[in-house]
Design an enzyme around this catalytic site. Structure first.
Site, PDB file in Angstrom:
ATOM      1  N   LYS A   1       5.926  14.988  -7.311  1.00  0.00           N
ATOM      2  CA  LYS A   1       4.763  15.823  -7.607  1.00  0.00           C
ATOM      3  C   LYS A   1       4.353  16.576  -6.337  1.00  0.00           C
ATOM      4  O   LYS A   1       4.580  16.097  -5.229  1.00  0.00           O
ATOM      5  CB  LYS A   1       3.595  14.945  -8.068  1.00  0.00           C
ATOM      6  CG  LYS A   1       3.726  14.529  -9.516  1.00  0.00           C
ATOM      7  CD  LYS A   1       2.588  13.626  -9.945  1.00  0.00           C
ATOM      8  CE  LYS A   1       2.974  12.179  -9.841  1.00  0.00           C
ATOM      9  NZ  LYS A   1       1.900  11.239  -9.929  1.00  0.00           N
TER      10      LYS A   1
ATOM     11  N   SER B   1      -4.932   6.547  -2.675  1.00  0.00           N
ATOM     12  CA  SER B   1      -4.906   7.967  -2.271  1.00  0.00           C
ATOM     13  C   SER B   1      -5.220   8.857  -3.466  1.00  0.00           C
ATOM     14  O   SER B   1      -5.899   9.869  -3.345  1.00  0.00           O
ATOM     15  CB  SER B   1      -3.536   8.334  -1.706  1.00  0.00           C
ATOM     16  OG  SER B   1      -3.271   7.607  -0.545  1.00  0.00           O
TER      17      SER B   1
ATOM     18  N   ARG C   1      -2.524  -4.573  -3.969  1.00  0.00           N
ATOM     19  CA  ARG C   1      -3.982  -4.665  -4.081  1.00  0.00           C
ATOM     20  C   ARG C   1      -4.391  -5.570  -5.226  1.00  0.00           C
ATOM     21  O   ARG C   1      -5.320  -6.346  -5.121  1.00  0.00           O
ATOM     22  CB  ARG C   1      -4.578  -3.265  -4.319  1.00  0.00           C
ATOM     23  CG  ARG C   1      -4.450  -2.341  -3.132  1.00  0.00           C
ATOM     24  CD  ARG C   1      -4.589  -0.919  -3.553  1.00  0.00           C
ATOM     25  NE  ARG C   1      -3.521  -0.553  -4.474  1.00  0.00           N
ATOM     26  CZ  ARG C   1      -3.259   0.674  -4.889  1.00  0.00           C
ATOM     27  NH1 ARG C   1      -4.022   1.671  -4.488  1.00  0.00           N
ATOM     28  NH2 ARG C   1      -2.271   0.931  -5.702  1.00  0.00           N
TER      29      ARG C   1
ATOM     30  N   HIS D   1      -4.666   1.695   3.756  1.00  0.00           N
ATOM     31  CA  HIS D   1      -3.387   1.744   4.477  1.00  0.00           C
ATOM     32  C   HIS D   1      -3.587   1.259   5.923  1.00  0.00           C
ATOM     33  O   HIS D   1      -2.785   0.489   6.455  1.00  0.00           O
ATOM     34  CB  HIS D   1      -2.856   3.184   4.559  1.00  0.00           C
ATOM     35  CG  HIS D   1      -2.451   3.785   3.245  1.00  0.00           C
ATOM     36  ND1 HIS D   1      -2.890   5.017   2.824  1.00  0.00           N
ATOM     37  CD2 HIS D   1      -1.629   3.324   2.264  1.00  0.00           C
ATOM     38  CE1 HIS D   1      -2.351   5.303   1.636  1.00  0.00           C
ATOM     39  NE2 HIS D   1      -1.593   4.276   1.271  1.00  0.00           N
TER      40      HIS D   1
END
Ligand code: PNS
Length: 160
Positions: free
Chosen positions: A43, A130, A92, A19
């Protein structure tokens, strides 16, 4: 003179070096960049909203044109409220593309004046997420080099 404001939205649970690589690149291109942390995650996050914001503020301190904020609800509404013209997202690998394209097209439908700009992080971060960082930390593995040192400390404190 154009004053281009971009928003980099995400969960940032937690912020990773991937990030930050993107933020550094974007801070050079756009006049201002708002890193916008989503308040309502479906979540349960590992880090509270306050913790995620604190970590981001600390990690983005080197860039004077980068601000960290929180948003809830639709991203396009937040972007309009902040007068932003760009949504920034990182890609990515090809596997990111399908989801990102869907989101970009939907955001274009919801907010036709907003442009989504995709940027690619350094190759070294192309496999970093993450989710994997959380998993490695939970299982006691090393996260050195994947996240800033302050995040590393917080991860350690969370899992031990
Ligand atoms: O880091 P993430 O979890 O990939 O970020 C996803 C995020 C926050 C960018 C996305 O879920 C989002 O924009 N949520 C806000 C609600 C919204 O606008 N949904 C419609 C998207 S087309």
């Amino acid at each position: 003179m154009k004053n281009i404001l971009a928003i980099y939205p995400g969960s940032f649970d937690p912020v990773t070096n991937g990030h930050l690589d993107l933020i550094e690149r974007a801070a050079k291109i756009f006049d201002r960049l708002i890193v916008a942390v989503l308040r309502n995650l479906d979540k349960a996050p590992m880090f509270t909203l306050e913790e995620r914001v604190e970590m981001l503020r600390e990690a983005t301190r080197p860039w004077a044109n980068v601000e960290v904020d929180v948003f809830a609800g639709l991203l396009v509404d937040y972007a309009q409220k902040r007068n932003a013209s760009i949504i920034l997202r990182g890609i990515r690998a090809i596997s990111d593309y399908e989801y990102e394209l869907q989101m970009a097209m939907m955001n274009r439908k919801l907010g036709p004046n907003l442009e989504t700009v995709f940027m690619i992080p350094a190759e070294a971060y192309s496999y970093l997420s993450s989710r994997l960082v959380r998993e490695i930390a939970r299982l006691g593995g090393p996260v050195e080099g994947l996240v800033p040192p302050a995040v590393e400390q917080r991860l350690r404190a969370k899992v031990f």
